[in-house]
Design a protein around this motif. Structure first.
Motif, PDB file in Angstrom:
ATOM      1  N   ILE A 123       0.795  -1.150   0.184  1.00 58.95           N
ATOM      2  CA  ILE A 123       0.058  -0.107  -0.038  1.00 58.95           C
ATOM      3  C   ILE A 123       0.993   1.274  -0.013  1.00 58.95           C
ATOM      4  O   ILE A 123       2.058   1.402   0.427  1.00 58.95           O
ATOM      5  CB  ILE A 123      -0.880   0.123   1.209  1.00 58.95           C
ATOM      6  N   SER A 124       0.439   2.337  -0.846  1.00 61.15           N
ATOM      7  CA  SER A 124       0.979   3.704  -0.596  1.00 61.15           C
ATOM      8  C   SER A 124      -0.345   4.489  -0.122  1.00 61.15           C
ATOM      9  O   SER A 124      -1.315   4.185  -0.761  1.00 61.15           O
ATOM     10  CB  SER A 124       1.152   4.199  -2.021  1.00 61.15           C
ATOM     11  N   LEU A 125      -0.242   5.208   1.027  1.00 60.60           N
ATOM     12  CA  LEU A 125      -1.466   5.773   1.769  1.00 60.60           C
ATOM     13  C   LEU A 125      -2.120   6.753   1.048  1.00 60.60           C
ATOM     14  O   LEU A 125      -1.434   7.643   0.262  1.00 60.60           O
ATOM     15  CB  LEU A 125      -0.724   6.342   3.010  1.00 60.60           C
ATOM     16  N   ALA A 126      -3.144   7.148   1.181  1.00 56.53           N
ATOM     17  CA  ALA A 126      -4.032   8.048   0.697  1.00 56.53           C
ATOM     18  C   ALA A 126      -3.572   9.341   1.466  1.00 56.53           C
ATOM     19  O   ALA A 126      -3.088   9.626   2.509  1.00 56.53           O
ATOM     20  CB  ALA A 126      -5.389   7.928   0.648  1.00 56.53           C
ATOM     21  N   LEU A 190      -0.590  18.799   3.200  1.00 55.97           N
ATOM     22  CA  LEU A 190       0.050  18.980   4.544  1.00 55.97           C
ATOM     23  C   LEU A 190       0.550  17.592   5.066  1.00 55.97           C
ATOM     24  O   LEU A 190       1.370  17.283   5.878  1.00 55.97           O
ATOM     25  CB  LEU A 190      -0.692  19.752   5.532  1.00 55.97           C
ATOM     26  N   LEU A 191      -0.361  16.613   4.851  1.00 60.13           N
ATOM     27  CA  LEU A 191      -0.393  15.414   5.708  1.00 60.13           C
ATOM     28  C   LEU A 191       0.661  14.282   5.108  1.00 60.13           C
ATOM     29  O   LEU A 191       1.502  13.679   6.073  1.00 60.13           O
ATOM     30  CB  LEU A 191      -1.814  14.694   5.758  1.00 60.13           C
ATOM     31  N   PRO A 192       0.886  14.026   3.908  1.00 61.94           N
ATOM     32  CA  PRO A 192       1.540  12.815   3.597  1.00 61.94           C
ATOM     33  C   PRO A 192       3.186  12.999   4.058  1.00 61.94           C
ATOM     34  O   PRO A 192       3.786  14.091   3.716  1.00 61.94           O
ATOM     35  CB  PRO A 192       1.660  12.754   1.993  1.00 61.94           C
ATOM     36  N   GLN A 193       3.863  11.739   4.419  1.00 62.61           N
ATOM     37  CA  GLN A 193       4.760  12.083   5.066  1.00 62.61           C
ATOM     38  C   GLN A 193       6.023  12.490   3.894  1.00 62.61           C
ATOM     39  O   GLN A 193       7.001  13.219   4.123  1.00 62.61           O
ATOM     40  CB  GLN A 193       5.423  10.572   5.534  1.00 62.61           C
ATOM     41  N   SER A 195       5.681  14.483   1.229  1.00 63.22           N
ATOM     42  CA  SER A 195       5.215  15.671   1.053  1.00 63.22           C
ATOM     43  C   SER A 195       5.858  16.728   2.320  1.00 63.22           C
ATOM     44  O   SER A 195       6.497  17.878   1.735  1.00 63.22           O
ATOM     45  CB  SER A 195       3.798  16.290   1.267  1.00 63.22           C
ATOM     46  N   ILE A 196       5.837  16.165   3.425  1.00 61.41           N
ATOM     47  CA  ILE A 196       6.628  16.924   4.554  1.00 61.41           C
ATOM     48  C   ILE A 196       7.997  16.797   4.445  1.00 61.41           C
ATOM     49  O   ILE A 196       8.768  17.763   4.582  1.00 61.41           O
ATOM     50  CB  ILE A 196       6.106  16.066   5.865  1.00 61.41           C
ATOM     51  N   ASP A 197       8.577  15.710   3.921  1.00 62.65           N
ATOM     52  CA  ASP A 197      10.171  15.591   3.912  1.00 62.65           C
ATOM     53  C   ASP A 197      10.645  16.243   2.871  1.00 62.65           C
ATOM     54  O   ASP A 197      11.595  16.727   2.874  1.00 62.65           O
ATOM     55  CB  ASP A 197      10.236  14.126   3.726  1.00 62.65           C
ATOM     56  N   ARG A 198       9.777  16.330   1.764  1.00 59.24           N
ATOM     57  CA  ARG A 198      10.403  17.317   0.558  1.00 59.24           C
ATOM     58  C   ARG A 198      10.156  18.619   0.967  1.00 59.24           C
ATOM     59  O   ARG A 198      11.267  19.479   0.591  1.00 59.24           O
ATOM     60  CB  ARG A 198       9.468  16.706  -0.734  1.00 59.24           C
ATOM     61  N   PHE A 199       9.198  18.989   1.537  1.00 61.80           N
ATOM     62  CA  PHE A 199       9.385  20.364   2.022  1.00 61.80           C
ATOM     63  C   PHE A 199      10.604  20.757   2.996  1.00 61.80           C
ATOM     64  O   PHE A 199      11.163  21.606   2.797  1.00 61.80           O
ATOM     65  CB  PHE A 199       8.101  20.829   2.628  1.00 61.80           C
ATOM     66  N   LEU A 200      10.781  19.852   4.010  1.00 64.42           N
ATOM     67  CA  LEU A 200      11.979  20.013   4.847  1.00 64.42           C
ATOM     68  C   LEU A 200      13.317  19.966   4.308  1.00 64.42           C
ATOM     69  O   LEU A 200      14.031  20.713   4.568  1.00 64.42           O
ATOM     70  CB  LEU A 200      11.904  18.923   5.973  1.00 64.42           C
ATOM     71  N   GLY A 201      13.648  19.225   3.100  1.00 61.47           N
ATOM     72  CA  GLY A 201      14.761  19.114   2.363  1.00 61.47           C
ATOM     73  C   GLY A 201      14.800  20.409   1.589  1.00 61.47           C
ATOM     74  O   GLY A 201      16.071  20.903   1.579  1.00 61.47           O
ATOM     75  N   CYS A 221      -0.879  22.365  -1.808  1.00 65.20           N
ATOM     76  CA  CYS A 221      -2.112  21.847  -2.384  1.00 65.20           C
ATOM     77  C   CYS A 221      -2.975  21.546  -1.287  1.00 65.20           C
ATOM     78  O   CYS A 221      -2.964  20.216  -0.911  1.00 65.20           O
ATOM     79  CB  CYS A 221      -1.407  20.589  -3.133  1.00 65.20           C
ATOM     80  N   GLU A 222      -3.850  22.335  -0.908  1.00 66.93           N
ATOM     81  CA  GLU A 222      -4.791  22.175   0.045  1.00 66.93           C
ATOM     82  C   GLU A 222      -5.913  21.061  -0.466  1.00 66.93           C
ATOM     83  O   GLU A 222      -6.238  20.277   0.475  1.00 66.93           O
ATOM     84  CB  GLU A 222      -5.718  23.414   0.387  1.00 66.93           C
TER      85      GLU A 222
END
Length: 345
Positions: A123-126, A190-193, A195-201, A221-222
């Motif tokens: 699975i890849s999470l929604a 905001l939620l997917p990990q 997406s978070i990690d790419r923003f932090l990078g 992307c709201e």
């Protein structure tokens, strides 16, 4: 056509069903002559073993479940190809379901797969998944579970990922290296990990190079829909908000291509006025004009590795052997194309 059974073969040869079954399995207590007769007739009649009966006997369904957010997507389509290529070698059927980025649909799909007694789930999470009770249920039933791409770090299961922070850092560093000073970021929800990690990078690359982090340059992307239209919308908004941005790191190639379309429609030259780096290395990235600099994300390899890990765990479960969840991190690389300058200015 009538389905041929063991009884049909037995009646034609005037032997027992048990003897037919043993002959097809090469049992030593059946004569060579009988084996040859049974196998020859089975081939003539196009006999196929009853998969359901075999599965009951072996306690395997020889099926796995695959849940992905979107099927019509370059990255996920490559993942599917990778999984199916390995599953076919091991005689497994892959049930492919699309969650459409919906947590509620994802839960129902997990229930469906469990009711179908699949041997394991990939699975890849929604984007909308913030609770994991449905996935804990999978593990509570001792079904192997492998996550990829969009994962939940807190779940104790195997995962196949890339280093999203490192990849995003590399993308942003490239923009800095060619002279960009005001770098925006079009990120996912905001939620997917990932997406978070790419923003932090992205943010870390700015700070490490002495560039200020400006939250107004980050476009979220709201709706969770990383689409062509989302890229067009964000690009138009960026031009209204800022006239000094000279570089953008964009979370997905499809969004990047949408942004490039808007810039070209509004007379903004790429890369003369603005440099763009995408993520994924979608097929269209190499054929659009200008071609898109991007991070190559190994979708096919990710699919292969995910199935291989799931298969190991299925076999371990069958033999009642313990196994430790494993996280596999695949390498990415930056592919430089025409959407970014080739020299520092």
């Amino acid at each position: 056509m009538k389905i041929v059974t063991l009884r049909d073969i037995a009646e034609q040869l005037n032997i027992s069903v048990t003897t037919v079954s043993k002959a097809l399995k090469d049992y030593p207590d059946v004569s060579k002559k009988t084996k040859l007769q049974v196998k020859a007739l089975a081939e003539t009649l196009n006999y196929k073993p009853n998969a359901f009966a075999v599965n009951l006997r072996t306690k395997e369904s020889k099926t796995i479940g695959l849940i992905i957010p979107v099927i019509v997507h370059h990255f996920f389509s490559n993942v599917i190809k990778g999984i199916v290529s390995q599953a076919e070698k091991k005689g497994y059927l892959v049930i492919i379901l699309q969650s459409d980025e919906s947590y509620e649909l994802e839960k129902k799909q997990i229930e469906l797969l469990l009711s179908q007694r699949v041997d394991g789930i990939i699975i890849s999470l929604a984007n909308g998944t913030a609770k994991y009770d449905h996935l804990n249920t999978v593990m509570a039933q001792e079904k192997p579970l492998v996550m990829f791409d969009k994962i939940a770090k807190i779940l104790q299961c195997s995962k196949v990922i890339i280093d999203d922070r490192k990849a995003a850092y590399t993308a942003t560093q490239h923009l800095i290296d060619i002279g960009c000073k005001r770098i925006a970021h079009f990120r996912g929800a905001l939620l997917p990990q990932n997406s978070i990690d790419r923003f932090l990078g992205y943010k870390k690359a700015l700070l490490d190079n002495g560039l200020p982090y400006d939250p107004s340059l980050v476009y979220i992307c709201e709706c969770g829909d990383m689409s062509f239209e989302e890229g067009k919308k964000n690009a138009k908004q960026l031009l209204e908000d800022h006239n000094d941005v000279d570089g953008i790191f964009i979370n997905t190639d499809l969004v990047a291509i949408g942004a490039m379309t808007t810039f070209q429609e509004m007379g903004v030259k790429i890369p003369e006025d603005i440099n763009i780096v995408g993520f994924s290395n979608w097929f269209m990235s190499s054929v659009i004009s200008p071609s898109l600099t991007t991070i190559n994300q190994p979708g096919f390899e990710m699919g292969k590795v995910a199935f291989k890990q799931l298969f190991k765990e299925i076999k371990a479960r069958k033999k009642d052997k313990p196994f430790e969840p494993k996280t596999v991190v695949l390498e990415t690389d930056l592919i430089i194309r025409a959407s970014t300058k080739t020299v520092c200015v």
